[in-house]
Motif scaffolding. Sequence first.
Motif, PDB file in Angstrom:
ATOM      1  N   GLU A 218      -9.783   2.472  -7.273  1.00  0.00           N
ATOM      2  CA  GLU A 218     -10.343   1.842  -5.778  1.00  0.00           C
ATOM      3  C   GLU A 218      -9.873   0.466  -5.612  1.00  0.00           C
ATOM      4  N   LYS A 219      -8.478   0.397  -5.379  1.00  0.00           N
ATOM      5  CA  LYS A 219      -7.828  -0.834  -5.101  1.00  0.00           C
ATOM      6  C   LYS A 219      -8.381  -1.631  -4.073  1.00  0.00           C
ATOM      7  N   PHE A 220      -8.447  -0.877  -2.766  1.00  0.00           N
ATOM      8  CA  PHE A 220      -8.799  -1.549  -1.578  1.00  0.00           C
ATOM      9  C   PHE A 220     -10.204  -1.923  -1.753  1.00  0.00           C
ATOM     10  N   SER A 221     -11.087  -1.254  -2.380  1.00  0.00           N
ATOM     11  CA  SER A 221     -12.586  -1.638  -2.078  1.00  0.00           C
ATOM     12  C   SER A 221     -12.669  -2.872  -3.351  1.00  0.00           C
ATOM     13  N   THR A 222     -11.921  -2.788  -4.248  1.00  0.00           N
ATOM     14  CA  THR A 222     -11.867  -3.969  -5.261  1.00  0.00           C
ATOM     15  C   THR A 222     -11.350  -5.307  -5.102  1.00  0.00           C
ATOM     16  N   ALA A 223     -10.373  -5.051  -4.013  1.00  0.00           N
ATOM     17  CA  ALA A 223      -9.922  -6.360  -3.689  1.00  0.00           C
ATOM     18  C   ALA A 223     -10.797  -6.778  -2.193  1.00  0.00           C
ATOM     19  N   GLY A 224     -11.756  -5.950  -1.813  1.00  0.00           N
ATOM     20  CA  GLY A 224     -12.531  -6.350  -0.703  1.00  0.00           C
ATOM     21  C   GLY A 224     -11.806  -6.058   0.463  1.00  0.00           C
ATOM     22  N   LEU A 225     -10.894  -5.366   0.573  1.00  0.00           N
ATOM     23  CA  LEU A 225     -10.037  -5.217   1.770  1.00  0.00           C
ATOM     24  C   LEU A 225     -10.432  -3.714   2.542  1.00  0.00           C
TER      25      LEU A 225
ATOM     26  N   SER B 183       0.700  -1.041  -0.003  1.00  0.00           N
ATOM     27  CA  SER B 183       0.077  -0.127   0.109  1.00  0.00           C
ATOM     28  C   SER B 183       0.940   1.265   0.026  1.00  0.00           C
ATOM     29  N   SER B 184       0.429   2.243  -0.770  1.00  0.00           N
ATOM     30  CA  SER B 184       1.249   3.331  -1.137  1.00  0.00           C
ATOM     31  C   SER B 184       0.248   4.518  -1.206  1.00  0.00           C
ATOM     32  N   ARG B 185       0.662   5.633  -1.101  1.00  0.00           N
ATOM     33  CA  ARG B 185      -0.031   7.097  -1.410  1.00  0.00           C
ATOM     34  C   ARG B 185       0.156   7.607  -2.903  1.00  0.00           C
ATOM     35  N   ASN B 186      -0.882   7.928  -3.510  1.00  0.00           N
ATOM     36  CA  ASN B 186      -0.979   8.411  -4.609  1.00  0.00           C
ATOM     37  C   ASN B 186      -0.755  10.042  -4.505  1.00  0.00           C
ATOM     38  N   GLU B 187      -0.595  10.760  -5.710  1.00  0.00           N
ATOM     39  CA  GLU B 187      -0.485  12.377  -5.581  1.00  0.00           C
ATOM     40  C   GLU B 187      -1.552  12.975  -4.863  1.00  0.00           C
ATOM     41  N   ASP B 188      -2.726  12.437  -5.237  1.00  0.00           N
ATOM     42  CA  ASP B 188      -3.913  13.145  -4.369  1.00  0.00           C
ATOM     43  C   ASP B 188      -4.099  12.764  -3.307  1.00  0.00           C
TER      44      ASP B 188
ATOM     45  N   THR C 209      -5.050   9.603  -2.017  1.00  0.00           N
ATOM     46  CA  THR C 209      -5.630   8.372  -2.008  1.00  0.00           C
ATOM     47  C   THR C 209      -4.746   7.254  -1.753  1.00  0.00           C
ATOM     48  N   ALA C 210      -5.303   6.068  -1.401  1.00  0.00           N
ATOM     49  CA  ALA C 210      -4.414   4.872  -1.242  1.00  0.00           C
ATOM     50  C   ALA C 210      -4.336   4.092  -2.826  1.00  0.00           C
ATOM     51  N   ASN C 211      -3.043   3.489  -2.699  1.00  0.00           N
ATOM     52  CA  ASN C 211      -2.954   2.522  -3.843  1.00  0.00           C
ATOM     53  C   ASN C 211      -2.521   1.028  -3.334  1.00  0.00           C
ATOM     54  N   LEU C 212      -2.962  -0.109  -3.637  1.00  0.00           N
ATOM     55  CA  LEU C 212      -2.688  -1.225  -3.296  1.00  0.00           C
ATOM     56  C   LEU C 212      -2.203  -2.135  -4.511  1.00  0.00           C
ATOM     57  N   ALA C 213      -1.013  -2.546  -4.536  1.00  0.00           N
ATOM     58  CA  ALA C 213      -0.680  -3.622  -5.575  1.00  0.00           C
ATOM     59  C   ALA C 213      -0.035  -4.798  -5.047  1.00  0.00           C
ATOM     60  N   PRO C 214      -0.219  -6.033  -5.831  1.00  0.00           N
ATOM     61  CA  PRO C 214       0.321  -7.322  -5.200  1.00  0.00           C
ATOM     62  C   PRO C 214       1.556  -7.543  -6.077  1.00  0.00           C
ATOM     63  N   MET C 215       2.581  -8.094  -5.427  1.00  0.00           N
ATOM     64  CA  MET C 215       3.783  -8.319  -5.875  1.00  0.00           C
ATOM     65  C   MET C 215       4.720  -9.366  -5.194  1.00  0.00           C
ATOM     66  N   SER C 216       5.689  -9.885  -5.851  1.00  0.00           N
ATOM     67  CA  SER C 216       6.305 -11.018  -5.354  1.00  0.00           C
ATOM     68  C   SER C 216       7.660 -11.147  -5.578  1.00  0.00           C
TER      69      SER C 216
END
Length: 212
Positions: free
Chosen positions: A102-109, A20-25, A27-34
Amino acid sequence: MHVVPGLKVLYFGTPVVLISSRNEDGTANLAPMSSAWWLGQSCMLGLGNRGQTTANLLREGECVLNLPSSAMVEAVDRIAMTTGKAVVPEGKAAQGYRYEPEKFSTAGLTEQASDLILPPRAAECPIQMECKVVSATPFSGPTSFATAFHVEILRTHVEEELIIPGTHYIDPLKWDPLIMKFTEFFGGGQNVHPSRLAEGWNMPHQLQPATV
């Protein structure tokens, strides 16, 4: 006998991290990585330069490393082929990625406030690490397509039930991380869910997820 197959993918098995990171505006971003590994209170992250997370880390210098359990695979898969970039990079668009603000809501988190930094934690993840960026280094040569981030872990949050009573250690029998192995999802040594990422990358796997 060993052979030399010229492997295109070297994801032999690493834990999935929801960053989870912070966008310019704000808001929160959430991205899977491995592509992550830990040593002491530091972690190295390998992130592609086309993603919103890389831009956010370079600009803000903070992130949360949320570790999902294998039981959370559906939440991770829901955002596997999404990007926080409003203009989807051409290569990603060709693979089937779509813009999702809306990454969090899309993930259901659920967003959960961090203690020491601005990006939120993912409340449902059993392990969450608040981090600051120490350094960022171009990766993969002069025409770099990725960045290696060294982050310092400032605070780690762990579900109490995972801690061995009376200690500061996680019980490895209770902690079942979600593992990404050659773009496929594994937990407890078994394939646990079909992977949109494997489809997007046209992987030749013919896996049948284990049934419970």
